[in-house]
Design a protein around this motif. Structure first.
Motif, PDB file in Angstrom:
ATOM      1  N   UNK A 112       0.787  -1.078   0.029  1.00 43.60           N
ATOM      2  CA  UNK A 112       0.003   0.103  -0.043  1.00 43.60           C
ATOM      3  C   UNK A 112       1.004   1.366  -0.073  1.00 43.60           C
ATOM      4  N   UNK A 113       0.579   2.224  -0.864  1.00 47.41           N
ATOM      5  CA  UNK A 113       1.268   3.504  -0.764  1.00 47.41           C
ATOM      6  C   UNK A 113       0.341   4.537  -1.228  1.00 47.41           C
ATOM      7  N   UNK A 114       0.786   5.825  -1.161  1.00 45.02           N
ATOM      8  CA  UNK A 114      -0.086   6.889  -1.559  1.00 45.02           C
ATOM      9  C   UNK A 114       0.157   7.389  -2.952  1.00 45.02           C
ATOM     10  N   UNK A 115      -0.623   7.761  -3.757  1.00 48.59           N
ATOM     11  CA  UNK A 115      -0.279   8.075  -5.180  1.00 48.59           C
ATOM     12  C   UNK A 115      -1.650   8.835  -5.731  1.00 48.59           C
ATOM     13  N   UNK A 116      -1.610   9.225  -7.055  1.00 46.76           N
ATOM     14  CA  UNK A 116      -2.448  10.037  -7.611  1.00 46.76           C
ATOM     15  C   UNK A 116      -3.346   8.965  -8.496  1.00 46.76           C
ATOM     16  N   UNK A 117      -4.669   9.090  -8.275  1.00 46.08           N
ATOM     17  CA  UNK A 117      -5.782   8.294  -9.016  1.00 46.08           C
ATOM     18  C   UNK A 117      -6.018   9.129 -10.251  1.00 46.08           C
ATOM     19  N   UNK A 118      -5.494   8.336 -11.352  1.00 43.75           N
ATOM     20  CA  UNK A 118      -5.809   9.006 -12.536  1.00 43.75           C
ATOM     21  C   UNK A 118      -7.326   9.562 -12.757  1.00 43.75           C
ATOM     22  N   UNK A 119      -7.371  11.008 -12.931  1.00 42.87           N
ATOM     23  CA  UNK A 119      -8.931  11.248 -12.735  1.00 42.87           C
ATOM     24  C   UNK A 119      -8.909  12.573 -13.668  1.00 42.87           C
ATOM     25  N   UNK A 120      -9.977  13.005 -14.188  1.00 43.50           N
ATOM     26  CA  UNK A 120     -10.205  14.338 -14.873  1.00 43.50           C
ATOM     27  C   UNK A 120     -11.600  14.915 -14.609  1.00 43.50           C
ATOM     28  N   UNK A 121     -11.384  16.291 -14.359  1.00 42.16           N
ATOM     29  CA  UNK A 121     -12.547  17.119 -14.105  1.00 42.16           C
ATOM     30  C   UNK A 121     -12.903  18.224 -15.117  1.00 42.16           C
ATOM     31  N   UNK A 122     -14.090  18.243 -15.624  1.00 37.74           N
ATOM     32  CA  UNK A 122     -14.387  19.347 -16.556  1.00 37.74           C
ATOM     33  C   UNK A 122     -15.213  20.223 -15.828  1.00 37.74           C
ATOM     34  N   UNK A 123     -14.560  21.340 -15.827  1.00 40.54           N
ATOM     35  CA  UNK A 123     -14.831  22.782 -15.068  1.00 40.54           C
ATOM     36  C   UNK A 123     -15.751  23.746 -15.945  1.00 40.54           C
ATOM     37  N   UNK A 124     -17.078  23.967 -15.891  1.00 43.36           N
ATOM     38  CA  UNK A 124     -17.772  24.935 -16.715  1.00 43.36           C
ATOM     39  C   UNK A 124     -17.076  26.378 -16.337  1.00 43.36           C
ATOM     40  N   UNK A 125     -17.597  27.142 -17.402  1.00 41.20           N
ATOM     41  CA  UNK A 125     -17.174  28.546 -17.559  1.00 41.20           C
ATOM     42  C   UNK A 125     -17.296  29.568 -16.088  1.00 41.20           C
ATOM     43  N   UNK A 126     -18.249  28.895 -15.232  1.00 43.20           N
ATOM     44  CA  UNK A 126     -18.665  29.526 -13.985  1.00 43.20           C
ATOM     45  C   UNK A 126     -17.877  28.945 -12.735  1.00 43.20           C
ATOM     46  N   UNK A 127     -16.828  28.074 -13.136  1.00 41.87           N
ATOM     47  CA  UNK A 127     -16.100  27.402 -12.062  1.00 41.87           C
ATOM     48  C   UNK A 127     -16.644  26.137 -11.438  1.00 41.87           C
ATOM     49  N   UNK A 128     -17.906  25.790 -11.927  1.00 40.52           N
ATOM     50  CA  UNK A 128     -18.331  24.707 -10.945  1.00 40.52           C
ATOM     51  C   UNK A 128     -18.185  23.150 -12.028  1.00 40.52           C
ATOM     52  N   UNK A 129     -17.802  22.262 -11.315  1.00 39.84           N
ATOM     53  CA  UNK A 129     -17.561  21.126 -11.582  1.00 39.84           C
ATOM     54  C   UNK A 129     -18.571  20.286 -12.549  1.00 39.84           C
ATOM     55  N   UNK A 130     -18.335  20.164 -13.860  1.00 40.26           N
ATOM     56  CA  UNK A 130     -19.507  19.834 -14.757  1.00 40.26           C
ATOM     57  C   UNK A 130     -19.514  18.337 -14.982  1.00 40.26           C
ATOM     58  N   UNK A 131     -18.145  17.641 -14.724  1.00 42.30           N
ATOM     59  CA  UNK A 131     -18.207  16.211 -15.224  1.00 42.30           C
ATOM     60  C   UNK A 131     -17.089  15.637 -14.388  1.00 42.30           C
ATOM     61  N   UNK A 132     -17.155  14.517 -14.027  1.00 41.28           N
ATOM     62  CA  UNK A 132     -15.994  13.899 -13.316  1.00 41.28           C
ATOM     63  C   UNK A 132     -15.746  12.551 -13.762  1.00 41.28           C
ATOM     64  N   UNK A 133     -14.450  12.180 -14.156  1.00 45.48           N
ATOM     65  CA  UNK A 133     -13.890  10.957 -14.683  1.00 45.48           C
ATOM     66  C   UNK A 133     -12.814  10.317 -13.535  1.00 45.48           C
ATOM     67  N   UNK A 134     -13.300   9.306 -12.887  1.00 45.35           N
ATOM     68  CA  UNK A 134     -12.583   8.750 -11.815  1.00 45.35           C
ATOM     69  C   UNK A 134     -11.776   7.282 -12.483  1.00 45.35           C
ATOM     70  N   UNK A 135     -10.526   6.878 -12.042  1.00 46.80           N
ATOM     71  CA  UNK A 135      -9.721   5.779 -12.520  1.00 46.80           C
ATOM     72  C   UNK A 135     -10.059   5.520 -13.917  1.00 46.80           C
ATOM     73  N   UNK A 136      -9.440   6.655 -14.765  1.00 40.72           N
ATOM     74  CA  UNK A 136      -9.521   6.730 -16.129  1.00 40.72           C
ATOM     75  C   UNK A 136      -8.632   5.760 -16.641  1.00 40.72           C
ATOM     76  N   UNK A 137      -8.938   5.131 -17.788  1.00 42.90           N
ATOM     77  CA  UNK A 137      -8.496   4.112 -18.777  1.00 42.90           C
ATOM     78  C   UNK A 137      -8.011   5.406 -19.888  1.00 42.90           C
TER      79      UNK A 137
END
Length: 152
Positions: A112-137
């Motif tokens: 076990x170790x700490x690391x980055x989970x490959x993820x992507x966040x799409x942020x709209x023009x107002x600064x709010x999160x519009x979509x999230x992808x976790x554990x990206x392939x």
């Protein structure tokens, strides 16, 4: 972090001595993708895929920003080697990685170790999160994100 939440702001060092800040991108859509390490196979493929679509992201009025815990110096080499034309933010303190919930416990071969989970966040023009992808392939991911960016 959930869709509709305000995206946590950050101001971090980036490649080429530039500062990378979410606040400076306000009014634009932003693809913020988190990756584990510069110049590793999956991370390189992901960066190249986003870079290849940079003109299409620009037409969709969407900025692309990559972030990892690597140093700005490491990002400099990575950007130069693959001619990446978008900012790479360096979060060596892991504060922003933690704020987005992508600094997680991982396990490999029972260790076990700490690391980055490959993820992507799409942020709209107002600064709010519009979509999230976790554990990206990686294969096809950048194209999927582009289609989502065009739709908002």
């Amino acid at each position: 972090m959930n869709v509709g939440d305000p995206a946590p702001d950050f101001s971090l060092p980036g490649a080429g001595g530039e500062a990378v800040s979410l606040a400076t991108l306000k009014g634009k859509k932003v693809v913020l993708y988190f990756y584990p390490k510069d110049d590793t196979s999956g991370c390189t493929k992901e960066a190249i895929e986003f870079n290849a679509l940079r003109d299409k992201f620009a037409k969709a009025k969407t900025a692309v920003v990559g972030m990892s815990p690597d140093s700005a110096k490491s990002h400099d080499k990575f950007r130069a080697k693959y001619e990446l034309a978008f900012p790479l933010a360096s979060d060596e303190t892991k504060e922003t990685l933690s704020a987005y919930g992508v600094w997680v416990e991982k396990s490999m071969y029972g260790r076990k170790y700490m690391g980055v989970e490959r993820s992507t966040f799409l942020i709209d023009a107002t600064g709010k999160i519009a979509k999230i992808w976790r554990k990206v392939k990686v294969p096809g991911h950048a194209e999927e994100v582009l289609e989502a960016a065009k739709a908002i």
